[in-house]
Motif scaffolding. Sequence first.
Motif, PDB file in Angstrom:
ATOM      1  N   ALA A   1      -8.717   1.200  -0.483  1.00 57.12           N
ATOM      2  CA  ALA A   1      -8.650   0.377  -1.686  1.00 57.12           C
ATOM      3  C   ALA A   1      -7.699  -0.799  -1.509  1.00 57.12           C
ATOM      4  O   ALA A   1      -6.731  -0.740  -0.741  1.00 57.12           O
ATOM      5  N   TYR A   2      -7.998  -1.883  -2.247  1.00 54.67           N
ATOM      6  CA  TYR A   2      -7.054  -2.979  -2.419  1.00 54.67           C
ATOM      7  C   TYR A   2      -6.104  -2.591  -3.549  1.00 54.67           C
ATOM      8  O   TYR A   2      -6.507  -1.962  -4.526  1.00 54.67           O
ATOM      9  N   LEU A   3      -4.843  -3.014  -3.437  1.00 50.62           N
ATOM     10  CA  LEU A   3      -3.839  -2.596  -4.409  1.00 50.62           C
ATOM     11  C   LEU A   3      -3.157  -3.813  -5.038  1.00 50.62           C
ATOM     12  O   LEU A   3      -2.752  -4.743  -4.333  1.00 50.62           O
ATOM     13  N   PHE A   4      -3.046  -3.791  -6.361  1.00 47.13           N
ATOM     14  CA  PHE A   4      -2.409  -4.857  -7.124  1.00 47.13           C
ATOM     15  C   PHE A   4      -1.274  -4.282  -7.968  1.00 47.13           C
ATOM     16  O   PHE A   4      -1.310  -3.120  -8.367  1.00 47.13           O
TER      17      PHE A   4
ATOM     18  N   PRO B   1       0.789  -1.233   0.000  1.00 46.66           N
ATOM     19  CA  PRO B   1       0.000   0.000   0.000  1.00 46.66           C
ATOM     20  C   PRO B   1       0.823   1.285   0.000  1.00 46.66           C
ATOM     21  O   PRO B   1       0.327   2.329  -0.427  1.00 46.66           O
ATOM     22  N   VAL B   2       2.072   1.226   0.420  1.00 50.66           N
ATOM     23  CA  VAL B   2       2.889   2.442   0.435  1.00 50.66           C
ATOM     24  C   VAL B   2       3.121   2.972  -0.981  1.00 50.66           C
ATOM     25  O   VAL B   2       3.485   4.143  -1.153  1.00 50.66           O
TER      26      VAL B   2
ATOM     27  N   ALA C   1      -6.299  -8.621   3.959  1.00 55.91           N
ATOM     28  CA  ALA C   1      -5.327  -8.036   3.036  1.00 55.91           C
ATOM     29  C   ALA C   1      -5.100  -6.572   3.384  1.00 55.91           C
ATOM     30  O   ALA C   1      -6.036  -5.857   3.753  1.00 55.91           O
ATOM     31  N   PRO C   2      -3.867  -6.090   3.290  1.00 64.04           N
ATOM     32  CA  PRO C   2      -3.611  -4.670   3.571  1.00 64.04           C
ATOM     33  C   PRO C   2      -4.297  -3.790   2.540  1.00 64.04           C
ATOM     34  O   PRO C   2      -4.454  -4.176   1.381  1.00 64.04           O
TER      35      PRO C   2
END
Length: 289
Positions: free
Chosen positions: A170-173, A26-27, A160-161
């Motif tokens: 938000a989820y991040l991919f 997430p960073v 999930a972070p």
Amino acid sequence: MRARRVSTPLTGWRAHLAAIRPDADPVEADWWDTSWETPTPAAVGFLVPAGFEAYARVLHPAHDRHRDAVRWSTVAEECGTVLHAEAQWHALAGRRSSREHSPPPTGTGWPGNEPDVGCLDRTSLEALADVLARHTTTAVTTYVAFWVGYGLWPDAWSDAPTTARPVREAYLFQRPLDEVATLCAEAPAVALALGTPTGSAVVWSTDGRSWVPTPDEQFTTWASLQWQSPSAWWPADRAWATSNDTDLDSTLVGGSRALVADLLGDDRLEALPWPVDGSLWSGADTINR
């Protein structure tokens, strides 16, 4: 003797989907300088980062009564309204307010259907991706954020972070640019693959009977139909950024002047130059009133 389980292309795809999880740190989203400091802030600095050379607004297609895609310019021509950068759909289409979603009575406005909010269709996203690919040196590494509140994601992702940016949690991919469209089709199908579909489903037959499909029936019927475009998307070199809030019928893009010129010149997209101080709030359209 136990029967041997036979693997099929469908079971293989199901296993592939079930393994998908948010996988980016997430960073990676911390560079977004977006914030909500006034009641109705301008879109730049609120929905998409400030500091890019230029911005564009990519309009999500509207639809006619048959659900065929229609450009906003066509709607404006039929309704006698003006398409401009800050045009609001309800005003352009002759609706009384942004809360009016159904087609109006005959002769009082656009008789078809409104654009999809919070989601850019696959055809348009793939066209957008073609343009974006020419304006980054890191197409192999891009970041895709999906708002957690869409109601599509499996319970298995609850640990999930997440990131609090760009605007919503938000989820991040992390994906190569040319794999993002596939992610947008597969991520919303993960809950179906795991057998834990979100919400409830009822099927009605032509003779009036109804039933609740089993999780397996829901997977085989609906998994291949899923789609959710990114809430936000950017490459590792931060050469551009896209933003589509869940309540909006357009996607904002920030980048170089050359990128914006390419977007405006691509016939596959309906895009408008976006002013830095432009607003997407419902009262922003001061022309179509």
